[in-house]
Design a protein around this motif. Sequence first.
Motif, PDB file in Angstrom:
ATOM      1  N   PRO A 129       0.024 -60.650   4.679  1.00 30.60           N
ATOM      2  CA  PRO A 129      -0.054 -59.294   4.128  1.00 30.60           C
ATOM      3  C   PRO A 129      -0.548 -59.233   2.696  1.00 30.60           C
ATOM      4  O   PRO A 129      -1.046 -58.196   2.264  1.00 30.60           O
ATOM      5  N   THR A 220       7.286 -59.118  -2.601  1.00 29.06           N
ATOM      6  CA  THR A 220       7.974 -59.800  -1.513  1.00 29.06           C
ATOM      7  C   THR A 220       7.371 -61.180  -1.275  1.00 29.06           C
ATOM      8  O   THR A 220       6.261 -61.485  -1.707  1.00 29.06           O
ATOM      9  N   TRP A 254       4.736 -65.816   4.517  1.00 35.58           N
ATOM     10  CA  TRP A 254       5.474 -64.637   4.996  1.00 35.58           C
ATOM     11  C   TRP A 254       6.171 -64.908   6.331  1.00 35.58           C
ATOM     12  O   TRP A 254       7.106 -64.212   6.709  1.00 35.58           O
ATOM     13  N   ARG A 255       5.719 -65.929   7.045  1.00 38.34           N
ATOM     14  CA  ARG A 255       6.439 -66.377   8.239  1.00 38.34           C
ATOM     15  C   ARG A 255       6.433 -67.899   8.239  1.00 38.34           C
ATOM     16  O   ARG A 255       5.440 -68.544   7.900  1.00 38.34           O
ATOM     17  N   ARG A 306       6.626 -63.882  16.069  1.00 36.52           N
ATOM     18  CA  ARG A 306       6.372 -64.393  14.721  1.00 36.52           C
ATOM     19  C   ARG A 306       7.103 -65.701  14.425  1.00 36.52           C
ATOM     20  O   ARG A 306       6.801 -66.372  13.445  1.00 36.52           O
ATOM     21  N   THR A 726      -2.564 -50.290  11.614  1.00 40.39           N
ATOM     22  CA  THR A 726      -1.881 -50.687  10.386  1.00 40.39           C
ATOM     23  C   THR A 726      -2.122 -49.615   9.330  1.00 40.39           C
ATOM     24  O   THR A 726      -3.112 -48.885   9.378  1.00 40.39           O
ATOM     25  N   ASN A 752       1.021 -52.842   5.293  1.00 43.59           N
ATOM     26  CA  ASN A 752       1.561 -52.745   6.662  1.00 43.59           C
ATOM     27  C   ASN A 752       2.892 -52.008   6.623  1.00 43.59           C
ATOM     28  O   ASN A 752       3.950 -52.576   6.926  1.00 43.59           O
ATOM     29  N   ASP A 755       5.447 -52.322   9.272  1.00 40.67           N
ATOM     30  CA  ASP A 755       5.719 -53.703   9.664  1.00 40.67           C
ATOM     31  C   ASP A 755       5.358 -53.937  11.133  1.00 40.67           C
ATOM     32  O   ASP A 755       6.127 -54.514  11.903  1.00 40.67           O
ATOM     33  N   ASN A 756       4.160 -53.470  11.532  1.00 39.27           N
ATOM     34  CA  ASN A 756       3.715 -53.628  12.916  1.00 39.27           C
ATOM     35  C   ASN A 756       3.629 -55.099  13.286  1.00 39.27           C
ATOM     36  O   ASN A 756       3.141 -55.924  12.519  1.00 39.27           O
ATOM     37  N   ASN A 757       4.096 -55.395  14.478  1.00 34.71           N
ATOM     38  CA  ASN A 757       4.130 -56.752  15.005  1.00 34.71           C
ATOM     39  C   ASN A 757       2.936 -56.912  15.943  1.00 34.71           C
ATOM     40  O   ASN A 757       2.938 -56.389  17.049  1.00 34.71           O
ATOM     41  N   GLY A 792       2.681 -59.212   8.201  1.00 36.24           N
ATOM     42  CA  GLY A 792       3.757 -58.232   8.254  1.00 36.24           C
ATOM     43  C   GLY A 792       3.798 -57.358   7.011  1.00 36.24           C
ATOM     44  O   GLY A 792       2.817 -57.208   6.295  1.00 36.24           O
ATOM     45  N   PHE A 793       4.963 -56.793   6.750  1.00 31.12           N
ATOM     46  CA  PHE A 793       5.133 -55.881   5.613  1.00 31.12           C
ATOM     47  C   PHE A 793       5.211 -56.668   4.298  1.00 31.12           C
ATOM     48  O   PHE A 793       5.758 -57.771   4.244  1.00 31.12           O
TER      49      PHE A 793
END
Length: 803
Positions: A129, A220, A254-255, A306, A726, A752, A755-757, A792-793
């Motif tokens: 993101p 974040t 982020w993941r 994710r 998004t 995002n 927070d669309n997956n 993600g977000f």
Amino acid sequence: MIKNRFRIALLCSTVSVYGLGDHAEARKSSPAASHTAPASSPGNGHKAPVHQRQRDLEAHSDESVRVTASNFGGGVSNTTPGGGLMPVQTAPRSQSGITRDFIAKMSPTSNVQALISNLPGVVTASQDPIGVTGDQLTIRGMNQMQIGYVFEGVPIADPIRYAPYTSTVVDTENLGSVTVSQGSPDITAPLYNAVGGQITMSEVNPSHKMGGYLSLTGGTHSTNKEFLRFETGDIGNTGIRGFLSYSHSSWNNWRGMGGGVRHHTDEKFIKEWGEGNSVSALFSYNWMESNSYRRPSLAAWSQYGRSYNYPGTYTVGTAGYYDLNKGRNNAMTIAAPAHFTLRHDLHLNVTPYYMHMFGPSVWGQNVSSANSYFGTGPAGNLNLSNLTASGDATTQAVDPWNQKTSGINAALEWTKGSNTLTFGYWYSYTQHEELATFSPVDTSGNPVAAYGHDPIRVADGSILTPYDLNFKQQSNTLYLVDTLKLLHDRLSLTAGFKTTMLSRQGTNLVPGADPYKNAKNYFAPMPQFYASYKLSDHDQVYINGTTAFRAPGSVQVYSQIFDPSSPVAVQQPGNLKPEYSIGEEIGYRHHGFYNFAVSAFNYNLTNHQVTSYGYVAGTNNLIAQPMNVGGQTIRGVQAELGLGNWHHFSPYFSGQYLHATTDNNFNAGSDYLPTKGKKAVQTPKFSGSIGLRYDDGHIFGNFSMVYVDSQYTTFMNDEAMHSYITSNMTLGYRMEKIGALKHPTLQLNLINLADNNYLSSPSSATGNAKATKGIYGNTVAGSSPIYIVGGGFAAMVSVSTGF
């Protein structure tokens, strides 16, 4: 094939006949120049330099009207329609762009691909993101390997693989504008891969006044970025001014586990004198290291979502351990664009450049201590420790690829009456070296030696390697462009001819490599024709016919790839032919309070190359896998609408309808798959965006939403990824001058929002996901593509000020 040859012959005939036209009155543009009118320097709160050359915007020029006033912080002027998403265009082809009015309000960590995701025809595939690891994109269904990237006259993409490294070239704070030419490249641009169009990036120009710009960002995923630019202002009476900048960024993935660090510096100095004479000196250096994201198949995505990541803890045999899978991207760019007025009717434009890009790329891999192979022969006992029950040892594979490119693009422009003739020559030379090695890791998963040091060797002392490549390339390109203006400059006709001669050779020193040496030569003639007519001062219609060529991408096309687990090559060199495109466009645009552009296009590609990324079987080694899928037909319509300021609001809309089909059956090795007439991969039928900007000089905000339709990911159309939406938002407040601080600004970027997956793009394409019977009755086993997981977000807060 006959139809395509006829279209090429027709274009060549048009160019030849056009060249016999009479010369008439003078024109002042410089089509070979790669720069645009100087943009203002963000954060200094003063008007841009008065000394600017007025240049026409022709078919062979990638220029667009650029804002030259900086009335607010960050280079924002609030004069570009659509909130910075729709600068006025006049080139007789589809062309869109963004300016500082939009760029300054995006997250400072964004990359160029993310910044242009709202433009018509552009589909960006986000993988994080905050934009630090770079994104992929398609334009009119053609991927980023088929798009030409030019920065200040320099081709910045990898000259062999064509992968763009836009985030390594310039910091977002120094990015002045981006112009996207959908479908056709500038004939004078130093490119030989741009069958799908061109993306041109321009850097802000140094200010005439001493000062600077400071930006601090946090958000974040432990993201932070610190950016500082110092402006020298005019240095005495030398006519020289410049800036130097430095930025530092760091983040967590982020993941999954891991993260990254980036250091970047930009420098730009300009010397101007006389009428239209200037020399610029540009330098950038980038150092970045980051952990990789694991890419799932559709089945893995459905099962894990994710959470499909590299393991965060290490046990013996865990080659997927996150800290073994990372990459380091180092890049240095040096350029000196120069423009000289030799006489009132004669101009010379020269851009010499040098680029150095190097790794390493790193991945984890299990290697058998007693049963490995070195090329086609046994490697012998490697005497490795920390073995698994099957006798494998976990290693860190290191590929310290090293690539150096130098080149010069020069063009001489002569004006006689209404006719301007440009003759140019571009030469470039590239050397690429790649020697991958393996180093054992200890019981904690740490390599026992630094990158590339003390690698595993076979009995005779040779380094165990899957490939030992040396690749050299030379390109010679000539182009001739003629532009004629008639009817009081309302009618503009441009014809051009470009020819590229490309020589490549590669060697592979791995024992048993066949061929040991592979050499290819390519020659491509590329005629182009453009015509435009000004219906009024605000309305324009245009048509064009263009051609473009793309040499096969990736060193894997020329050399075998081995692996210690196999006595035969795991990937054979392809016998790919150059890709060639023939396209036609017709369009209309209006500019004023409301700005509207629409175009219809048709393209036919022969030897269409789909470059996908896939893992070498049984490893975490992600490599390019080019495939020739034969012919492809692409047709569609794109449009965009943007309004100027209305009570501080400025909306923007864009959309595209695309119909792309495969024209041939796909060669799957054992048989041909019946793919003729199927929908092409990575070609969403509909895509579009909406945007709304508000800015009263103090309070400002942006909102944008992007929709991308579903996309097939196999040539048989038996697997597809879902459509997705998004949205992003910006909120901010800009102050007046506070002491020495000019326009201190507080900005919040939300990326995002919902927070669309989702999956943002296929990373690879395959012939078929399910077992399929070929046209000769043989069963072709299915192979599922892998995908990029959409970011993600994220939330970013920035504080910035000029001084």
